[in-house]
Design a protein around this motif. Structure first.
Motif, PDB file in Angstrom:
ATOM      1  N   ALA A   9       0.832  -1.208   0.000  1.00 56.72           N
ATOM      2  CA  ALA A   9       0.000   0.000   0.000  1.00 56.72           C
ATOM      3  C   ALA A   9       0.866   1.256   0.000  1.00 56.72           C
ATOM      4  CB  ALA A   9      -0.924   0.001   1.219  1.00 56.72           C
ATOM      5  N   LEU A  10       2.007   1.179   0.694  1.00 54.52           N
ATOM      6  CA  LEU A  10       2.936   2.327   0.718  1.00 54.52           C
ATOM      7  C   LEU A  10       3.719   2.442  -0.581  1.00 54.52           C
ATOM      8  CD1 LEU A  10       4.416   1.965   4.324  1.00 54.52           C
ATOM      9  CD2 LEU A  10       2.695   3.616   3.561  1.00 54.52           C
ATOM     10  N   TYR A  11       4.041   1.287  -1.184  1.00 54.60           N
ATOM     11  CA  TYR A  11       4.869   1.241  -2.389  1.00 54.60           C
ATOM     12  C   TYR A  11       4.171   0.363  -3.441  1.00 54.60           C
ATOM     13  CZ  TYR A  11       8.386   2.964   0.888  1.00 54.60           C
ATOM     14  OH  TYR A  11       9.064   3.704   1.823  1.00 54.60           O
ATOM     15  N   ALA A  54      -0.162   7.990   9.531  1.00 57.75           N
ATOM     16  CA  ALA A  54       0.814   8.612   8.627  1.00 57.75           C
ATOM     17  C   ALA A  54       0.262   8.860   7.225  1.00 57.75           C
ATOM     18  CB  ALA A  54       2.057   7.721   8.532  1.00 57.75           C
ATOM     19  N   LEU A  55      -1.018   8.493   6.997  1.00 59.02           N
ATOM     20  CA  LEU A  55      -1.628   8.662   5.675  1.00 59.02           C
ATOM     21  C   LEU A  55      -2.326  10.019   5.620  1.00 59.02           C
ATOM     22  CD1 LEU A  55      -2.309   7.339   2.914  1.00 59.02           C
ATOM     23  CD2 LEU A  55      -4.405   6.458   3.987  1.00 59.02           C
ATOM     24  N   ALA A 101       1.304  12.415  15.397  1.00 54.68           N
ATOM     25  CA  ALA A 101       0.025  11.904  14.905  1.00 54.68           C
ATOM     26  C   ALA A 101      -1.148  12.554  15.642  1.00 54.68           C
ATOM     27  CB  ALA A 101      -0.034  10.388  15.071  1.00 54.68           C
ATOM     28  N   ASP A 102      -2.344  12.400  15.055  1.00 54.74           N
ATOM     29  CA  ASP A 102      -3.574  12.913  15.656  1.00 54.74           C
ATOM     30  C   ASP A 102      -4.512  11.725  15.876  1.00 54.74           C
ATOM     31  OD1 ASP A 102      -5.875  14.181  16.428  1.00 54.74           O
ATOM     32  OD2 ASP A 102      -6.018  15.520  14.688  1.00 54.74           O
ATOM     33  N   ILE A 103      -4.336  11.048  17.014  1.00 57.47           N
ATOM     34  CA  ILE A 103      -5.151   9.881  17.354  1.00 57.47           C
ATOM     35  C   ILE A 103      -5.821  10.137  18.698  1.00 57.47           C
ATOM     36  CG2 ILE A 103      -5.185   7.378  17.701  1.00 57.47           C
ATOM     37  CD1 ILE A 103      -2.473   7.215  16.312  1.00 57.47           C
ATOM     38  N   SER A 104      -7.115   9.885  18.768  1.00 53.37           N
ATOM     39  CA  SER A 104      -7.855  10.034  20.023  1.00 53.37           C
ATOM     40  C   SER A 104      -8.738   8.809  20.241  1.00 53.37           C
ATOM     41  CB  SER A 104      -8.699  11.310  20.005  1.00 53.37           C
ATOM     42  OG  SER A 104      -9.598  11.300  18.903  1.00 53.37           O
ATOM     43  N   TYR A 105      -9.222   8.655  21.458  1.00 46.65           N
ATOM     44  CA  TYR A 105     -10.051   7.503  21.820  1.00 46.65           C
ATOM     45  C   TYR A 105     -11.524   7.869  21.714  1.00 46.65           C
ATOM     46  CZ  TYR A 105      -5.619   5.857  23.681  1.00 46.65           C
ATOM     47  OH  TYR A 105      -4.305   5.483  23.811  1.00 46.65           O
ATOM     48  N   LYS A 146      -1.830  12.544   9.006  1.00 47.67           N
ATOM     49  CA  LYS A 146      -1.058  13.762   8.711  1.00 47.67           C
ATOM     50  C   LYS A 146       0.410  13.400   8.534  1.00 47.67           C
ATOM     51  CE  LYS A 146      -0.413  16.395  12.400  1.00 47.67           C
ATOM     52  NZ  LYS A 146      -0.599  17.174  13.664  1.00 47.67           N
ATOM     53  N   LYS A 147       1.170  14.344   8.034  1.00 43.12           N
ATOM     54  CA  LYS A 147       2.618  14.126   7.886  1.00 43.12           C
ATOM     55  C   LYS A 147       3.269  14.052   9.268  1.00 43.12           C
ATOM     56  CE  LYS A 147       5.087  16.243   4.695  1.00 43.12           C
ATOM     57  NZ  LYS A 147       5.876  17.279   3.961  1.00 43.12           N
TER      58      LYS A 147
END
Length: 409
Positions: free
Chosen positions: A34-36, A82-83, A113-117, A131-132
């Protein structure tokens, strides 16, 4: 579906079985492809876990449900983080919402990263906005599940600055870390693993290449158990396997010599031969690098009436079920003298084996498959037998090839 399972009339077993590709290698390869996009995958696993992983990788928005697939949960957490532009709710079965993921989420958030529960802190479901990730240094406890570590390593080459990962403490599950690094190296990505520090260099693209997935050694374990419980002269050939394997569970070939089983390597295949019917009287194994074969080994020992002491099992508490407690319950029903702690299992010698016991599987594919070889010694009922599709959909058909009697109830 529940089945009644009985062994074949002739317990000198001879046949050839082709086993699906390793789900561990398959899921790593799927994420890399998926990345490559230039990566082609051969001998991909036909397991539920691989199908869920493949489906999840095709999504970028909305709810992604990975059901019971723990590997997919950990790997997709890193992938979506990371996407850039992704916005998903990553969730799974009820059991999945009870399996901790805070260590991985904290590490990814530390990288930017922007991860929440969505509900309870530390557990799925997760809200992930991709996000980057510009930061390139993070640390993790070294004794956690290798899937947390591999989740970071798999996305590392796609990050702008790569990744420097420090593992704090004594490292466990080294073979699975090496599997991930081996696949990265295979597609031309530079890595190093010195002491407790892993470095992965960034790489924007890779040359078109084929990743050939080796068949699953965890799945092979059930045939090692079958051969150990069969008569001298049995020989079962399994494909497709490599002598220099990336999979930690390939240690089976050494462990099962204690049960009188020898492994002969051919071209992309192994033959398991019952060479002796005088196994060791007691088995002492540290399975810290191969915990997924603990259930198989414990059941083999019980079937042969010998004792064992298995250590390094701390990760089994947070698998599809608490595998140590599940083994304790089901082997006790069969008449075993067994005790477990949070990281060990001890089995006493026993000549008792109760008949027609119904084995509960706890939504755990390995419980169903690990207990199946006991049909060579006593008839069994396996509850929720199709749970095997998680990793090995053809398991019951392959037992029928060996003339096991599989009857749906």
């Amino acid at each position: 579906m529940k089945i009644h399972l009985a062994g074949p009339n002739n317990t000198v077993l001879k046949d050839t079985i082709k086993i699906t590709g390793s789900k561990s290698e398959s899921n790593r390869s799927l994420l890399l492809s998926a990345l490559y996009p230039g990566i082609e995958i051969q001998n991909l696993s036909n397991s539920d876990d691989a199908q869920v992983m493949e489906s999840g990788l095709m999504q970028k928005k909305g709810t992604v449900n990975i059901h019971h697939a723990g590997t997919a949960m950990r790997f997709l957490t890193g992938y979506f983080a990371a996407l850039e532009g992704s916005d998903v709710i990553l969730t799974g079965s009820k059991r999945m919402t009870e399996r901790p993921i805070k260590i991985l989420v904290d590490a990814l958030n530390e990288l930017g990263a922007d991860i929440s529960y969505v509900n309870e802190e530390g557990y799925p479901p997760l809200r992930i906005k991709g996000k980057k990730l510009a930061k390139n240094q993070v640390s993790l406890p070294a004794n956690i599940s290798s899937q947390y570590i591999s989740s970071l390593l798999l996305i590392a080459p796609s990050l702008e600055n790569g990744l420097e990962l420090e593992l704090v403490g004594k490292i466990t599950s080294v073979p699975y870390i090496n599997m991930t690094l081996g696949l990265l190296n295979e597609i031309g990505i530079e890595t190093s693993f010195q002491g407790n520090t892993i470095l992965v260099k960034p790489k924007a693209s890779v040359n078109p290449t084929a990743l050939v997935v080796e068949s699953d050694w965890s799945s092979a374990s059930y045939f090692y158990s079958i051969v150990a419980l069969s008569d001298v002269g049995s020989a079962i050939t399994l494909s497709a396997y490599k002598k220099s394997s990336l999979q930690g569970d390939s240690v089976l070939q050494e462990i099962y010599t204690d049960f009188g089983v020898e492994t002969s390597f051919g071209k992309n295949e192994i033959t398991l031969i019952k060479a002796s019917d005088t196994p060791k009287s007691f088995i002492d194994c540290d399975l810290v690098n191969a915990p997924d074969i603990a259930q198989t080994i414990a059941v083999t020992c019980f079937g042969l009436g010998i004792g064992c002491h298995l250590t390094g099992l701390h990760t089994l508490k947070i698998k599809e079920t608490d595998r140590l407690e599940a083994l304790n319950t089901e082997l006790t029903k069969l008449g075993a003298d067994i005790s477990v702690t949070d990281k060990t299992l001890t089995l006493g010698t026993s000549s008792i084996m109760n008949k027609d016991i119904a084995i509960d599987t706890y939504n755990d594919h390995r419980m169903a498959m690990a207990f199946a070889p006991l049909a060579l010694r006593t008839s069994l009922v396996i509850n929720d037998a199709m749970v095997v599709t998680k990793s090995y959909p053809d398991f019951w058909k392959d037992l029928e090839k060996l003339h096991f009697k599989v009857r749906e109830l």
